[in-house]
Design a protein around this motif. Structure first.
Motif, PDB file in Angstrom:
ATOM      1  N   GLU A 245      84.428  28.958 -15.220  1.00  0.00           N
ATOM      2  CA  GLU A 245      83.817  28.404 -14.014  1.00  0.00           C
ATOM      3  C   GLU A 245      82.378  27.937 -14.185  1.00  0.00           C
ATOM      4  OE1 GLU A 245      84.233  31.102 -10.777  1.00  0.00           O
ATOM      5  OE2 GLU A 245      86.428  31.117 -10.835  1.00  0.00           O
ATOM      6  N   ILE A 246      81.688  28.389 -15.220  1.00  0.00           N
ATOM      7  CA  ILE A 246      80.296  27.971 -15.420  1.00  0.00           C
ATOM      8  C   ILE A 246      80.268  26.722 -16.297  1.00  0.00           C
ATOM      9  CG2 ILE A 246      78.027  28.602 -16.351  1.00  0.00           C
ATOM     10  CD1 ILE A 246      78.756  30.161 -13.858  1.00  0.00           C
ATOM     11  N   PRO A 247      79.893  25.576 -15.736  1.00  0.00           N
ATOM     12  CA  PRO A 247      79.830  24.351 -16.550  1.00  0.00           C
ATOM     13  C   PRO A 247      78.601  24.357 -17.452  1.00  0.00           C
ATOM     14  CG  PRO A 247      79.020  23.922 -14.342  1.00  0.00           C
ATOM     15  CD  PRO A 247      79.492  25.351 -14.346  1.00  0.00           C
ATOM     16  N   LYS A 248      78.653  23.566 -18.503  1.00  0.00           N
ATOM     17  CA  LYS A 248      77.469  23.432 -19.351  1.00  0.00           C
ATOM     18  C   LYS A 248      76.328  22.867 -18.518  1.00  0.00           C
ATOM     19  CE  LYS A 248      79.528  22.822 -23.932  1.00  0.00           C
ATOM     20  NZ  LYS A 248      79.642  21.934 -25.119  1.00  0.00           N
ATOM     21  N   GLN A 249      75.166  23.487 -18.618  1.00  0.00           N
ATOM     22  CA  GLN A 249      74.023  23.053 -17.813  1.00  0.00           C
ATOM     23  C   GLN A 249      72.735  23.509 -18.459  1.00  0.00           C
ATOM     24  OE1 GLN A 249      73.639  25.665 -14.127  1.00  0.00           O
ATOM     25  NE2 GLN A 249      75.714  26.223 -14.771  1.00  0.00           N
ATOM     26  N   LEU A 250      71.669  22.794 -18.176  1.00  0.00           N
ATOM     27  CA  LEU A 250      70.356  23.210 -18.657  1.00  0.00           C
ATOM     28  C   LEU A 250      69.799  24.263 -17.715  1.00  0.00           C
ATOM     29  CD1 LEU A 250      68.649  19.873 -19.792  1.00  0.00           C
ATOM     30  CD2 LEU A 250      69.478  21.733 -21.228  1.00  0.00           C
ATOM     31  N   VAL A 264      79.928  31.648 -21.746  1.00  0.00           N
ATOM     32  CA  VAL A 264      79.854  32.674 -22.781  1.00  0.00           C
ATOM     33  C   VAL A 264      78.406  33.083 -23.019  1.00  0.00           C
ATOM     34  CG1 VAL A 264      80.322  33.217 -25.197  1.00  0.00           C
ATOM     35  CG2 VAL A 264      81.989  31.921 -23.872  1.00  0.00           C
ATOM     36  N   ARG A 265      77.520  32.096 -23.093  1.00  0.00           N
ATOM     37  CA  ARG A 265      76.104  32.403 -23.298  1.00  0.00           C
ATOM     38  C   ARG A 265      75.531  33.160 -22.110  1.00  0.00           C
ATOM     39  NH1 ARG A 265      73.637  26.769 -25.925  1.00  0.00           N
ATOM     40  NH2 ARG A 265      74.678  26.978 -27.960  1.00  0.00           N
ATOM     41  N   SER A 315      80.025  34.839  -7.682  1.00  0.00           N
ATOM     42  CA  SER A 315      78.919  33.874  -7.675  1.00  0.00           C
ATOM     43  C   SER A 315      78.841  33.092  -8.982  1.00  0.00           C
ATOM     44  CB  SER A 315      77.588  34.597  -7.431  1.00  0.00           C
ATOM     45  OG  SER A 315      76.516  33.667  -7.477  1.00  0.00           O
ATOM     46  N   ASN A 316      78.499  31.792  -8.872  1.00  0.00           N
ATOM     47  CA  ASN A 316      78.277  30.953 -10.049  1.00  0.00           C
ATOM     48  C   ASN A 316      76.828  30.491 -10.148  1.00  0.00           C
ATOM     49  OD1 ASN A 316      80.927  31.078 -10.984  1.00  0.00           O
ATOM     50  ND2 ASN A 316      81.583  29.327  -9.757  1.00  0.00           N
ATOM     51  N   SER A 317      75.969  31.061  -9.307  1.00  0.00           N
ATOM     52  CA  SER A 317      74.541  30.734  -9.352  1.00  0.00           C
ATOM     53  C   SER A 317      73.857  31.635 -10.376  1.00  0.00           C
ATOM     54  CB  SER A 317      73.913  30.940  -7.967  1.00  0.00           C
ATOM     55  OG  SER A 317      72.504  30.925  -8.050  1.00  0.00           O
ATOM     56  N   ILE A 318      73.243  31.043 -11.384  1.00  0.00           N
ATOM     57  CA  ILE A 318      72.629  31.833 -12.454  1.00  0.00           C
ATOM     58  C   ILE A 318      71.525  32.743 -11.917  1.00  0.00           C
ATOM     59  CG2 ILE A 318      71.331  31.723 -14.620  1.00  0.00           C
ATOM     60  CD1 ILE A 318      72.912  29.227 -15.343  1.00  0.00           C
ATOM     61  N   PRO A 319      70.593  32.255 -11.074  1.00  0.00           N
ATOM     62  CA  PRO A 319      69.565  33.173 -10.540  1.00  0.00           C
ATOM     63  C   PRO A 319      70.163  34.337  -9.743  1.00  0.00           C
ATOM     64  CG  PRO A 319      68.909  30.893 -10.195  1.00  0.00           C
ATOM     65  CD  PRO A 319      70.335  30.867 -10.657  1.00  0.00           C
ATOM     66  N   ILE A 320      71.219  34.057  -8.961  1.00  0.00           N
ATOM     67  CA  ILE A 320      71.854  35.129  -8.179  1.00  0.00           C
ATOM     68  C   ILE A 320      72.526  36.135  -9.108  1.00  0.00           C
ATOM     69  CG2 ILE A 320      73.753  35.646  -6.586  1.00  0.00           C
ATOM     70  CD1 ILE A 320      73.048  33.094  -5.072  1.00  0.00           C
ATOM     71  N   LEU A 321      73.182  35.651 -10.170  1.00  0.00           N
ATOM     72  CA  LEU A 321      73.843  36.548 -11.116  1.00  0.00           C
ATOM     73  C   LEU A 321      72.827  37.437 -11.836  1.00  0.00           C
ATOM     74  CD1 LEU A 321      76.490  34.101 -12.656  1.00  0.00           C
ATOM     75  CD2 LEU A 321      76.936  36.045 -11.147  1.00  0.00           C
TER      76      LEU A 321
END
Length: 423
Positions: A245-250, A264-265, A315-321
């Motif tokens: 579910e997490i797309p490649k993103q900066l 994975v990262r 959740s798919n929000s990096i800051p929230i995770l």
């Protein structure tokens, strides 16, 4: 305070740190080894066999700790560990490689750890007090996480290119631990003399039958399984979910050092965050926990831990995770030492080895529920898994609370019977 602890406790913390530091550089990567040397399917089967054998050996080791004493069993297990690692070195020398001999020695190593661990856990309970247990388990938990973090860094860097050298370092550390156990640890439990058939299966079954009849302990174990089942979701359904579910993103913090982030990262980043926070916050949380009611801290820890993991489920929000991992870690730091201290008060002092071996079911059952979480996620999705995690959290709190109440009730009944008998 640490300096005033029983020497056995300090030695066990030191040796546990060294053992996990060396072992975690090798054993988490053995799936890669067997996949490379044989194939992926066989690798999974072999490692499953090793886990099951270690689990079963733990029951025998726990019983032996109550029959022979803690030190004898620990020394025998450490000797077996040294022999098995030496065999792994022989099976992976520059002139000879045998994955099947490696597997045999890995199984023997699993047996040795199954024998050592319940005896060591029982020994810690023997020499600790109600006032010091929370601190002891906090320090031990900090030590475990620090060793695993350092080992994963070293193992990830050197496993594929320097496997033989890692095994040699593991052997050297194991020999040192054997010497420390044999020369420095004091015996803490002298059992009553047993009959000649003490090592047959009948008395073993009888010993564990008595543990299984201890309803408060079984309820407490169920509560532990419920909470550990949540933790083991990270490397199973959550790993799969993030990868899909997490797309490649900066990703960058305040616009600095942007890096390409994948699922994975991100999982690796969240795991490192969890471990670092444990290492950095343990001292502060341990100090804060001093003189706090253990039960309330355990329930609070369960609640915060479950809440953090429920957010990680959807959740798919990096800051929230990242924030959720911070919350979950605080809960973990609260409940782990508190639960261990309460557990130590709940077990029968004449069968501590058997009780601690039975407590090992918490981790094994948690792993099983971790695997089942992948199938559950396919059926109910991320939000459904968040609800299930909260239900498991409630189950952990309810079952643990019921266990403690029943234990108190049992103790009160025992006091009344003694008073009646005296009168």
């Amino acid at each position: 305070m640490f300096r005033e602890l029983h020497p056995n406790i300090k030695i066990r913390i030191y040796t546990s740190f060294l053992s996990r530091l060396a072992g975690s550089m090798v054993f988490p990567f053995m799936a890669i080894y067997f996949t490379r040397e044989i194939n992926a399917v066989t690798a999974g089967i072999l490692l499953l066999i090793q886990v099951v054998v270690q689990f079963l050996a733990g029951f025998y080791g726990g019983y032996l700790a109550d029959v022979l004493g803690r030190k004898k069993v620990m020394v025998a297990g450490e000797w077996m560990k040294v022999f098995s690692i030496a065999g792994m070195i022989l099976a992976n020398s520059p002139s000879f490689t045998s994955p099947w001999l490696t597997f045999f020695m890995l199984v023997l190593l699993g047996i040795s750890m199954g024998i050592v661990n319940p005896a060591a856990e029982a020994m810690l309970v023997d020499v600790s007090t109600k006032e010091t247990r929370t601190m002891i388990y906090s320090i031990n938990y900090w030590s475990i996480n620090l060793s695993i973090m350092l080992a994963f860094i070293a193992g990830g860097w050197f496993f594929e290119t320097n496997f033989f050298e890692l095994l040699i370092s593991l052997l050297a550390i194991s020999v040192f631990i054997l010497w420390m156990t044999k020369a420095k640890i004091e015996e803490t439990y002298v059992p009553e003399k047993k009959a000649a058939n003490s090592f047959s299966f009948k008395p073993i079954i009888k010993s564990y039958a008595a543990v299984l009849k201890d309803l408060p302990f079984i309820l407490f174990t169920v509560g532990g399984i419920a909470i550990l089942s949540i933790e083991f979701q990270r490397n199973h359904f959550m790993a799969v979910r993030l990868e899909e579910e997490i797309p490649k993103q900066l990703f960058s913090v305040w616009g600095l050092f942007p890096v390409e982030m994948t699922g994975v990262r991100l999982l690796s980043l969240l795991t490192i965050e969890n471990t670092l926070l444990i290492v950095l916050l343990t001292a502060a949380v341990t100090k804060w926990l001093k003189n706090k009611p253990e039960q309330k801290m355990m329930y609070l820890g369960f609640t915060i831990f479950g809440a953090g993991y429920s957010v990680l489920a959807f959740s798919n929000s990096i800051p929230i995770l990242i924030t959720a991992v911070l919350i979950m870690t605080v809960g973990e730091l609260l409940y782990v030492p508190s639960r261990q201290a309460i557990l130590a008060d709940m077990i029968d002092e004449t069968q501590r080895g058997s009780y601690m071996a039975m407590n090992g079911m918490v981790f094994q059952a948690g792993k099983i529920f971790g695997v089942l979480g992948i199938m559950a996620w396919e059926a109910v999705g991320g939000l459904g898994m968040a609800v299930l995690i909260l239900l498991f959290t409630f189950t952990g709190i309810w079952s643990s609370r019921l266990a403690i109440l029943k234990r108190a009730e049992k103790k009160e009944q025992g006091k009344i019977k003694r008073v009646d008998a005296a009168s």
